[in-house]
Design a protein around this motif. Structure first.
Motif, PDB file in Angstrom:
ATOM      1  N   PRO A  56       0.819  -1.233   0.000  1.00  0.00           N
ATOM      2  CA  PRO A  56       0.000   0.000   0.000  1.00  0.00           C
ATOM      3  C   PRO A  56       0.846   1.274   0.000  1.00  0.00           C
ATOM      4  N   THR A  57       1.952   1.216   0.690  1.00  0.00           N
ATOM      5  CA  THR A  57       2.838   2.394   0.711  1.00  0.00           C
ATOM      6  C   THR A  57       3.404   2.654  -0.686  1.00  0.00           C
ATOM      7  N   LEU A  58       3.788   1.572  -1.382  1.00  0.00           N
ATOM      8  CA  LEU A  58       4.315   1.749  -2.740  1.00  0.00           C
ATOM      9  C   LEU A  58       3.255   2.328  -3.672  1.00  0.00           C
ATOM     10  N   LYS A  59       2.010   1.891  -3.542  1.00  0.00           N
ATOM     11  CA  LYS A  59       0.954   2.393  -4.411  1.00  0.00           C
ATOM     12  C   LYS A  59       0.684   3.880  -4.150  1.00  0.00           C
ATOM     13  N   ARG A  60       0.699   4.252  -2.867  1.00  0.00           N
ATOM     14  CA  ARG A  60       0.507   5.672  -2.571  1.00  0.00           C
ATOM     15  C   ARG A  60       1.623   6.516  -3.190  1.00  0.00           C
ATOM     16  N   LEU A  61       2.855   6.042  -3.113  1.00  0.00           N
ATOM     17  CA  LEU A  61       3.980   6.780  -3.703  1.00  0.00           C
ATOM     18  C   LEU A  61       3.854   6.864  -5.219  1.00  0.00           C
ATOM     19  N   THR A  62       3.382   5.790  -5.857  1.00  0.00           N
ATOM     20  CA  THR A  62       3.191   5.801  -7.310  1.00  0.00           C
ATOM     21  C   THR A  62       2.110   6.793  -7.709  1.00  0.00           C
ATOM     22  N   GLY A  63       1.023   6.827  -6.960  1.00  0.00           N
ATOM     23  CA  GLY A  63      -0.024   7.782  -7.261  1.00  0.00           C
ATOM     24  C   GLY A  63       0.422   9.233  -7.072  1.00  0.00           C
ATOM     25  N   ARG A  64       1.356   9.447  -6.160  1.00  0.00           N
ATOM     26  CA  ARG A  64       1.821  10.807  -5.892  1.00  0.00           C
ATOM     27  C   ARG A  64       2.879  11.255  -6.892  1.00  0.00           C
ATOM     28  N   THR A  65       3.739  10.358  -7.349  1.00  0.00           N
ATOM     29  CA  THR A  65       4.866  10.744  -8.205  1.00  0.00           C
ATOM     30  C   THR A  65       4.719  10.271  -9.645  1.00  0.00           C
ATOM     31  N   GLY A  66       3.828   9.325  -9.919  1.00  0.00           N
ATOM     32  CA  GLY A  66       3.701   8.804 -11.275  1.00  0.00           C
ATOM     33  C   GLY A  66       4.809   7.838 -11.650  1.00  0.00           C
ATOM     34  N   ARG A  67       5.578   7.362 -10.704  1.00  0.00           N
ATOM     35  CA  ARG A  67       6.669   6.416 -10.965  1.00  0.00           C
ATOM     36  C   ARG A  67       6.233   4.989 -10.601  1.00  0.00           C
ATOM     37  N   HIS A  68       6.762   4.052 -11.344  1.00  0.00           N
ATOM     38  CA  HIS A  68       6.557   2.641 -10.998  1.00  0.00           C
ATOM     39  C   HIS A  68       7.692   2.219 -10.073  1.00  0.00           C
ATOM     40  N   ILE A  69       7.324   1.660  -8.899  1.00  0.00           N
ATOM     41  CA  ILE A  69       8.311   1.366  -7.860  1.00  0.00           C
ATOM     42  C   ILE A  69       8.324  -0.144  -7.622  1.00  0.00           C
ATOM     43  N   THR A  70       9.529  -0.690  -7.558  1.00  0.00           N
ATOM     44  CA  THR A  70       9.716  -2.112  -7.297  1.00  0.00           C
ATOM     45  C   THR A  70      10.803  -2.283  -6.262  1.00  0.00           C
ATOM     46  N   LEU A  71      10.563  -3.209  -5.304  1.00  0.00           N
ATOM     47  CA  LEU A  71      11.558  -3.570  -4.300  1.00  0.00           C
ATOM     48  C   LEU A  71      11.961  -5.023  -4.503  1.00  0.00           C
ATOM     49  N   THR A  72      13.258  -5.294  -4.468  1.00  0.00           N
ATOM     50  CA  THR A  72      13.772  -6.658  -4.584  1.00  0.00           C
ATOM     51  C   THR A  72      14.842  -6.864  -3.522  1.00  0.00           C
ATOM     52  N   THR A  73      15.167  -8.145  -3.306  1.00  0.00           N
ATOM     53  CA  THR A  73      16.299  -8.445  -2.438  1.00  0.00           C
ATOM     54  C   THR A  73      17.576  -8.057  -3.171  1.00  0.00           C
ATOM     55  N   GLN A  74      18.693  -8.156  -2.476  1.00  0.00           N
ATOM     56  CA  GLN A  74      19.950  -7.756  -3.099  1.00  0.00           C
ATOM     57  C   GLN A  74      20.346  -8.686  -4.235  1.00  0.00           C
ATOM     58  N   ASP A  75      19.757  -9.895  -4.280  1.00  0.00           N
ATOM     59  CA  ASP A  75      20.010 -10.785  -5.417  1.00  0.00           C
ATOM     60  C   ASP A  75      18.870 -10.708  -6.429  1.00  0.00           C
ATOM     61  N   ARG A  76      18.070  -9.553  -6.394  1.00  0.00           N
ATOM     62  CA  ARG A  76      17.038  -9.215  -7.366  1.00  0.00           C
ATOM     63  C   ARG A  76      15.818 -10.152  -7.325  1.00  0.00           C
ATOM     64  N   ARG A  77      15.543 -10.719  -6.187  1.00  0.00           N
ATOM     65  CA  ARG A  77      14.297 -11.472  -6.056  1.00  0.00           C
ATOM     66  C   ARG A  77      13.202 -10.498  -5.635  1.00  0.00           C
ATOM     67  N   PRO A  78      12.031 -10.508  -6.295  1.00  0.00           N
ATOM     68  CA  PRO A  78      10.979  -9.527  -6.014  1.00  0.00           C
ATOM     69  C   PRO A  78      10.499  -9.592  -4.562  1.00  0.00           C
ATOM     70  N   ILE A  79      10.302  -8.413  -3.999  1.00  0.00           N
ATOM     71  CA  ILE A  79       9.725  -8.301  -2.661  1.00  0.00           C
ATOM     72  C   ILE A  79       8.322  -7.715  -2.768  1.00  0.00           C
ATOM     73  N   ALA A  80       8.223  -6.565  -3.460  1.00  0.00           N
ATOM     74  CA  ALA A  80       6.926  -5.914  -3.631  1.00  0.00           C
ATOM     75  C   ALA A  80       7.051  -4.938  -4.797  1.00  0.00           C
ATOM     76  N   ALA A  81       5.871  -4.586  -5.391  1.00  0.00           N
ATOM     77  CA  ALA A  81       5.836  -3.630  -6.502  1.00  0.00           C
ATOM     78  C   ALA A  81       4.561  -2.826  -6.419  1.00  0.00           C
ATOM     79  N   SER A  82       4.609  -1.629  -7.021  1.00  0.00           N
ATOM     80  CA  SER A  82       3.451  -0.749  -6.957  1.00  0.00           C
ATOM     81  C   SER A  82       2.425  -1.053  -8.039  1.00  0.00           C
ATOM     82  N   GLY A  83       2.753  -1.948  -8.977  1.00  0.00           N
ATOM     83  CA  GLY A  83       1.823  -2.271 -10.042  1.00  0.00           C
ATOM     84  C   GLY A  83       2.207  -3.583 -10.681  1.00  0.00           C
TER      85      GLY A  83
END
Length: 595
Positions: A83-110
């Motif tokens: 939910p925090t990522l989605k709020r940030l995307t709605g505010r900035t218009g950016r697509h946000i993705t979080l991954t582990t340091q070995d690039r495994r997905p953690i969460a995304a805004s879309g």
């Protein structure tokens, strides 16, 4: 006149065209420079817009980074970050993705997209970037990562009660203070003023009680000091005690501080989310970047404005050029007219062309005045020469016809007329030499007392004949460097003129005195005087006060003109003042020589 009109017009056109061409070239150059300046300004504006856009991108990135660091500092994992990522995307218009340091997905805004090759940042509250988070200290630990230092409700309530009590004391003592709350929940007072004021306020109300740690903070500090002690022991260093400011008490150094920072990270690690890579991209999947695109419509608009500026500049220049050329044509026409016309041109402006027209009119006026003087001089010269020549001719014709005897009186009369003619010619020659700048002087030291005595002696006979009293007065013995012959001629001309215009029984006074760095020679007479209207013309050539031009009352009319020329050749000036039927004074002012 018919032959001059076309010729003047034909010669005038190239000048007019040349001026217009130069004005057009100048205006076009200015227009081109203006267009170039406009283009430069547009480029700078575009650059500024790009920089603003980039600044906005950086601000958005900093907001995203700060929000996610704060989330990681207050949570042990990323499970609820979506939910925090989605709020940030709605505010900035950016697509946000979080991954582990070995690039495994953690969460995304879309919806999942292809990740950029390079991460935007590393989200780790224990190693935050001070450039993106201004509140972070050099150790890189986010202040919001409090972990075991977070106070329970009871301790917060007790501390807040103490802070409000101290705040009331501070206000009563004249030290206003505000209340803030740290991320751990500990309230604190904010004092204004310098260090001495804050120290005094602390002594009055006992602010030191706030420095004591609570039970929760004591347990956390004991654990931290244990970790610090182990780190220092491994480096063969003595123990150190750390307080709530997380700085060693009584012992410092980079090595000790590094152990404190390492111990804090080890203590806080179980209370924060694991480090994660942050990827920020546009909705299309490309990395977020500023852009500026000048559309074709805007391009056409800018080009149209530039062309309009150019057309307006040329039109205004043509109008101004025509207005400039019109008075110049009038000046040209007036200058090409025959000299005897002496035309004037109207002065309609107060600019350079107006000044030029005024100067032209002044020149025409002076030219007309000189022409009048030239004609008068020719007439005067003819008159002066005609009189002796007519006398000589009449006597010779009478002798030829046997009507006059060629005796001694006859020869004396002819000689007198010839001498008069020679005198006029000599005077004209002197004036011609002066006008041509070929007046030769032979200066030498001259004692004025002796020179005035010589002039007086030379005119003694004329004074006695005219029954006039001649008085000479010299103050001191002034000396100057001058041509004695020319100076005697100058004073002699003035003295002769004064004697001629002084009636029998009158007096002529020759005075000499020193006045500062000049010597004044004055010739005064008690004759008929000169009218005020005639004073400006006294030194004109062939001018006589007696309009009848009688030889008995006036000479050739060149004597005073020669006086002025000789005086100016010596670097001096001559002037005249007169009271009719009372006194007339001619004054020579000559520079003194070095004594």
């Amino acid at each position: 006149m018919d032959t001059e009109g076309p010729e003047v017009t034909g010669e005038r056109l190239p000048l007019r065209r040349s001026l217009l061409v130069r004005l057009l070239v100048a205006s076009i150059t200015i227009a081109v420079c203006s267009v170039a300046a406009t283009a430069w300004l547009a480029a700078r504006t575009t650059t500024s817009a790009i920089q603003q856009e980039q600044g906005q991108v950086l601000a958005d990135d900093a907001q995203i980074y700060d929000t996610l660091i704060g989330y990681a500092a207050g949570h042990t994992d990323w499970s609820g970050v979506t939910p925090t990522l989605k709020r940030l995307t709605g505010r900035t218009g950016r697509h946000i993705t979080l991954t582990t340091q070995d690039r495994r997905p953690i969460a995304a805004s879309g919806t999942a997209t292809t990740l950029p090759t390079r991460a935007s940042a590393l989200i780790d509250p224990l190693r935050a970037d001070p450039a993106l988070l201004p509140g972070v200290k050099a150790d890189g630990i986010d202040p919001r990562a409090v972990g075991p230092y977070r106070l329970p409700g009871a301790e917060r309530k007790e501390l807040r009660f103490q802070v409000l009590k101290l705040q009331s004391c501070m206000r009563g003592a004249g030290f206003p203070a505000g209340v803030t709350e740290e991320p751990s929940g500990r309230p604190s007072l904010v004092l204004s003023g310098d260090n001495s004021t804050q120290r005094k306020a602390g002594e009055v109300c006992g602010l030191y009680v706030l420095d004591d740690p609570t039970t929760t903070e004591k347990r956390a500090l004991d654990r931290l000091n244990t970790l610090v002690a182990g780190c220092l022991k491994r480096q063969n260093m003595g123990p150190a005690v750390v307080d709530l400011s997380f700085t060693p008490v009584g012992k410092g150094g980079e090595a000790v501080q590094r152990c404190v920072d390492t111990a804090r990270r080890e203590q806080l690690a179980p209370y924060v989310a694991q480090p994660a890579l942050l990827f920020v991209a546009t909705p299309a999947g490309t990395p977020a970047a500023a852009g500026f695109d000048l559309s074709s419509a805007n391009t056409v608009r800018v080009a149209g404005i530039a062309a309009l500026v150019l057309v307006l500049t040329v039109a205004v220049t043509v109008m101004v050029g025509i207005r400039l050329v019109r008075p110049l044509r009038a000046l040209t026409d007036a200058a090409r007219r025959p000299a005897q016309h002496h035309l004037r041109v109207p002065v309609t402006t107060n600019d350079e062309i107006g000044h030029l027209a005024a100067a032209f009119n002044d020149l025409a006026e002076r030219r007309e005045r000189v022409e009048v003087q030239r004609r008068a001089m020719v007439s005067d010269v003819a008159h002066e020469l005609r009189t002796p020549l007519s006398t000589i001719r009449s006597w010779l014709e009478a002798a030829q016809d046997g009507l006059a005897a060629s005796d001694e009186a006859f020869v004396a009369s002819l000689l007198e007329e010839a001498l008069l003619l020679q005198h006029i010619v000599d005077d004209l020659q002197h004036l011609a030499q002066a006008d041509a700048g070929r007046f030769r002087l032979h200066p030498e030291p001259v004692r004025l007392r002796e020179l005035l005595d010589q002039v007086t002696a030379a005119h003694r006979g004329r004074v006695e004949t005219a029954d006039v009293t001649l008085i000479t007065r010299t103050e001191g013995d002034p000396t100057l460097t001058a041509d004695p012959v020319r100076l005697r001629q100058t004073i002699g001309n003035l003295l002769s003129n004064a004697i001629r215009h002084t009636p029998p029984g009158g007096a002529v006074t020759l005075r000499c005195r020193r006045a500062g760095d000049q010597v004044l020679i004055e010739v005064a007479d008690t004759g008929t005087g000169i009218a005020a209207d005639d004073l400006p013309r006294v030194f004109d050539r062939f001018w006589r006060a007696d309009k009848s031009r009688s030889r008995q009352t006036g000479g050739s009319g060149l004597g005073l003109a020669i006086v002025r020329q000789l005086t100016e050749a010596h670097g001096g000036t001559v002037s005249v003042t007169s009271t009719p039927n009372t006194e007339t004074v001619f004054t020579l002012r000559l520079p003194l020589s070095s004594d």
